[in-house]
Write a protein that holds these residues in place. Structure first.
Motif, PDB file in Angstrom:
ATOM      1  N   ALA A 260       0.700  -1.239   0.011  1.00  0.00           N
ATOM      2  CA  ALA A 260       0.107  -0.035   0.000  1.00  0.00           C
ATOM      3  C   ALA A 260       0.863   1.381  -0.047  1.00  0.00           C
ATOM      4  O   ALA A 260       2.011   1.025   0.167  1.00  0.00           O
ATOM      5  CB  ALA A 260      -1.012  -0.014   1.422  1.00  0.00           C
ATOM      6  N   MET A 261       0.304   2.315  -0.337  1.00  0.00           N
ATOM      7  CA  MET A 261       0.928   3.705  -0.422  1.00  0.00           C
ATOM      8  C   MET A 261       1.607   3.838   0.913  1.00  0.00           C
ATOM      9  O   MET A 261       2.563   4.700   1.089  1.00  0.00           O
ATOM     10  CB  MET A 261      -0.061   4.692  -0.909  1.00  0.00           C
ATOM     11  N   SER A 263       2.437   2.061   3.356  1.00  0.00           N
ATOM     12  CA  SER A 263       3.306   1.008   3.844  1.00  0.00           C
ATOM     13  C   SER A 263       4.605   1.221   3.905  1.00  0.00           C
ATOM     14  O   SER A 263       5.187   2.116   3.072  1.00  0.00           O
ATOM     15  CB  SER A 263       3.018  -0.339   3.393  1.00  0.00           C
ATOM     16  N   ARG A 265       8.917   0.694   2.643  1.00  0.00           N
ATOM     17  CA  ARG A 265       9.517   0.482   1.481  1.00  0.00           C
ATOM     18  C   ARG A 265       9.258  -1.121   1.037  1.00  0.00           C
ATOM     19  O   ARG A 265       8.520  -1.268  -0.342  1.00  0.00           O
ATOM     20  CB  ARG A 265      10.535   0.941   1.245  1.00  0.00           C
ATOM     21  N   LYS A 267       7.014  -2.766   1.125  1.00  0.00           N
ATOM     22  CA  LYS A 267       5.467  -3.266   0.939  1.00  0.00           C
ATOM     23  C   LYS A 267       4.871  -1.993  -0.231  1.00  0.00           C
ATOM     24  O   LYS A 267       3.820  -1.729  -0.134  1.00  0.00           O
ATOM     25  CB  LYS A 267       4.808  -3.283   2.169  1.00  0.00           C
ATOM     26  N   ALA A 268       5.862  -1.583  -0.760  1.00  0.00           N
ATOM     27  CA  ALA A 268       5.388  -0.555  -2.031  1.00  0.00           C
ATOM     28  C   ALA A 268       4.570  -1.099  -2.984  1.00  0.00           C
ATOM     29  O   ALA A 268       4.668  -2.453  -3.315  1.00  0.00           O
ATOM     30  CB  ALA A 268       6.463  -0.063  -2.502  1.00  0.00           C
ATOM     31  N   PRO A 269       3.545  -0.524  -3.603  1.00  0.00           N
ATOM     32  CA  PRO A 269       2.683  -1.201  -4.473  1.00  0.00           C
ATOM     33  C   PRO A 269       3.595  -1.606  -5.983  1.00  0.00           C
ATOM     34  O   PRO A 269       4.648  -0.719  -6.116  1.00  0.00           O
ATOM     35  CB  PRO A 269       1.929  -0.196  -4.941  1.00  0.00           C
TER      36      PRO A 269
END
Lengths: 301, 437
Positions: A260-261, A263, A265, A267-269
């Motif tokens: 998600a935006m 989250s 790094r 967990k970046a989209p």
């Protein structure tokens, strides 16, 4: 601004008036027979200890710690259970008031069992050095019964059976007919009634369907309590408890679990990483191409 | 002088005559370097005692430095407008202005990066932005795109210069040896062959195309540093265009100011003519009209709805603490110049200089208006803090450090323009039919 301040002040004073009015003018009447009710067991350090944990869980948020006068700032004030005006009550009065409640004091009829209520009273009494417990109701009155409850799930039929046995004087268990049983589910605070009370049949059973849509934590576990409903005061029984995996498992998804935006790094989209990286690679690819061209410019004759 | 009669020799002479170390240059550079040293002393104080020497505090943590950063990024966009957009369309009158615009772009883009470092309490931790930067953060996008744009602009300045550097190296024997040596390194063994010309043309073409999206990206991302929040005054979908159009305004005015001084000091009256000033005047007027239109949107739309936070913000701008600065910027830096530029007489060099100066200064304060007031009104009330936390006032050291960026930008522009032809020699010669393409 000033106007709003006055409205708040007015409400505050007015609420205070109602509080003191309620406190002084409408006494909390306890029926005579309830006043005389006594505990079915003797108060011991064990009962005090259990009572303390029940008190911490259900009473402390308003009444504070007994003897410390640190009750919640609400109107009417809850008061300190260790204080004299609490301790003048009989055990039966305390029991009645805990059970029935009166706004803003909640009803604990469904939340605590009779046993737990007596344990709380034993804890509150432990702050009173002058207290002597009235003789507990050990000898059974005429018509009094000792009961024992059992919960049996049938996963195939998705039914719950509660068996109510009477314990005879010879310590034998026989099915008790015509006893009202209430099935409860434990919640974060208090209990949830599962339907209305049901009366046991000739074999001492009552039957329920599995609750279809109750959320039951990660593993769908539901904490059931079967309790004898007794208006007469002649039935003595402990609750039966069972933790059964018959609820809907609820797996709470945290907002940071997925990419998600907001989250970290790692967990970046994916689309964002790709867009960012590919754009940079493309532009810098051209820049490197140009630098190589300049090199060619320098070394070509 | 009849342009047709200008020979190649005369043209080269005209366009390279300023390349020498004269007294004026020494005095000007001396002034810039002394100014810079004073400002660097201020920066040393900040390094030693921390960001507390600046007026920025918890609530207004983006002050002069960040406003200045936005301004520098904005002004650097002019390289893209003049060379990229107008150049690709094939507009001829920009030929003598393209290098000026590129020089400004390179100087301001380089400084934009430095200004950010000035705003860091621990500049030694700059690498952490890349090491620990999140792909989701506009700050990572910003540092990436500023770096990329700087490199692109530097290449776009340098590559068309290569033939000119070789030319200058051949024609100027009076220059000191170290300078000649630098020229010969930078000219990359240039010889005027079709093959080499082709390489240069291809590179320039790629750069001209690349510079347009990069420039749009650099300033749109800068606007997103603000617009990706929900703060009143920043929470706007129009912020990208707002910044980009504003960038063309400050950049155009910077080019006009530079044009005026180069023409006067380097005696380029035959190459940067009144016609060029008039054209730039029209261009400036045009970009300002677009900017005015965006401004109307930016203030009228929230002003019509007046959400609580917007109402506080707009009140501060229109009639509150920032009213004088706001109206000075909007009227003196935007509306009045637009009206003046409508008149032919105002598009002559000297009036244009004053108009451009007003616009340039207005554009700087405009960035302050965008960055600072919003932060003085957070959504949660400011409580139990010293007075200087509530209202931001820049300190003297902070102002000096900010000024240092202007000294550095001027030093870069001065050095580039002094030692390299301000006006492309080869391109001008080709345009005038003096040499074959």
């Amino acid at each position: 601004m000033m106007k709003r301040y006055f409205v708040v002040l007015f409400l505050f004073l007015f609420a205070g008036r109602i509080g003191s009015f309620a406190q002084t003018s409408t006494p909390w009447v306890v029926p005579e027979e309830a006043k005389e009710k006594v505990a079915p067991f003797k108060f011991t350090p064990e009962t005090v200890k259990i009572g303390e944990s029940v008190f911490q869980r259900t009473c402390k948020s308003c009444h504070g710690d007994p003897g410390k006068q640190n009750w919640a700032k609400i109107t009417p004030p809850p008061g300190d259970p260790a204080s004299a005006n609490f301790q003048v009550q009989t055990d039966g009065e305390m029991f009645y008031r805990i059970k029935t409640g009166r706004a803003p004091m909640p009803q604990f009829g469904n939340i605590l069992s009779d046993e737990e209520r007596w344990q709380v009273i034993s804890y509150v009494r432990s702050f009173n050095p002058n207290y002597t417990q009235p003789a507990p109701l050990i000898s059974m009155a005429a018509g009094a019964k000792k009961l024992k409850l059992y919960i049996y799930p049938n996963y195939k039929l998705k039914k719950l059976y509660v068996l109510c046995n009477e314990i005879t004087k010879e310590k034998k268990e026989i099915p008790a007919k015509g006893i009202e049983i209430q099935l409860n589910v434990k919640r974060y605070f208090g209990t949830l009634k599962l339907g209305d009370p049901k009366t046991t049949n000739a074999s001492g059973f009552v039957m329920y369907d599995f609750p279809a849509d109750l959320p039951g934590g990660t593993h769908g576990i539901i904490d059931l309590t079967a309790r004898v409903k007794d208006e007469s005061g002649l039935l003595f029984s402990s609750d039966a408890n069972a933790k059964l995996a018959i609820g809907k498992p609820v797996v709470l998804k945290r907002l940071t679990d997925a990419r998600a935006m907001w989250s970290v790094r790692s967990k970046a989209p994916v689309w964002l990483i790709l867009t960012f990286s590919l754009t940079l690679i493309t532009v810098w690819g051209f820049i490197i191409y140009i630098l190589l061209a300049l090199r060619k410019l320098k070394y070509s004759s | 002088m009849d342009e047709k009669n200008v020979t190649l020799e005369k043209l080269t002479e005209d366009l390279t005559s300023h390349i020498r170390i004269n007294r004026g240059f020494v005095i000007w550079m001396g002034f810039l370097i002394i100014g810079l040293c004073i400002c660097l002393y201020a920066y040393l104080q900040q390094l030693r005692f921390g960001l507390g020497v600046a007026g920025i505090r918890d609530y207004v943590s983006w002050g002069l430095y960040l406003s200045n950063f936005v301004f520098f990024v904005a002004t650097s966009l002019i390289g893209m407008l003049i060379s990229g957009v107008l150049g690709l369309i094939g507009i001829k009158w920009i030929t003598p202005l393209a290098r000026i615009a590129e020089t400004i772009a390179v100087a301001f883009a380089a400084l934009a990066g430095l200004v950010i470092i000035m705003d860091m309490g621990r500049p030694d931790r700059l690498a952490n932005v890349f090491i620990y930067g999140r792909f989701q953060s506009p700050i990572l996008w910003d540092v990436s795109v500023v770096t990329t744009y700087f490199v692109l602009s530097a290449l776009l300045l340098f590559i068309p210069l290569i033939p000119d550097i070789a030319w200058v190296n051949r024609k100027t024997d009076h220059l000191p040896g170290w300078l000649k040596k630098t020229y010969s390194i930078l000219s990359l063994n240039w010889t005027d062959t079709p093959e080499k010309n082709k390489i240069i043309q291809r590179c320039v073409r790629i750069l001209l195309i690349l510079i347009i999206p990069s420039a749009l990206a650099i300033h749109t991302v800068t606007s997103w540093l603000f617009a990706m929040t929900t703060r009143a005054g920043w929470d706007s979908t129009l912020f990208g265009p707002y910044f980009v159009t504003g960038a063309f305004v400050s950049g155009s005015s910077a080019v006009i100011i530079a044009m005026y001084f180069f023409r006067k000091n380097y005696k380029l009256h035959n190459y940067i003519t009144d016609k060029h000033f008039s054209k730039m005047g029209i261009l400036l007027g045009l970009v300002m009209l677009v900017y005015l239109y965006v401004n109307i949107n930016e203030f009228l739309v929230p002003g019509y709805k007046l959400k609580t936070a917007d109402a506080t913000h707009l009140h501060e701008l229109f009639a509150g603490r920032f009213a004088i600065m706001f109206w000075f910027v909007q009227i003196g830096g935007l509306i009045l110049p637009i009206i003046l530029l409508l008149f032919n007489r105002m598009r002559k060099p000297l009036p244009m200089l004053f108009i451009a100066l007003a616009v340039f200064i207005g554009a700087w304060f405009k960035r302050y208006i965008i960055v600072v007031p919003t932060q003085e009104h957070p959504f949660l009330p400011i409580q139990y803090v010293p007075y200087n936390f509530k209202f931001y006032t820049p300190t003297l050291l902070e102002i000096a450090i900010t000024l240092s960026s202007f000294f550095m930008a001027l030093i870069i522009i001065t050095l580039v323009s002094k030692f390299f032809p301000v006006i492309p020699i080869r391109e001008t010669a080709v345009e005038r039919g003096l040499i074959e393409e």
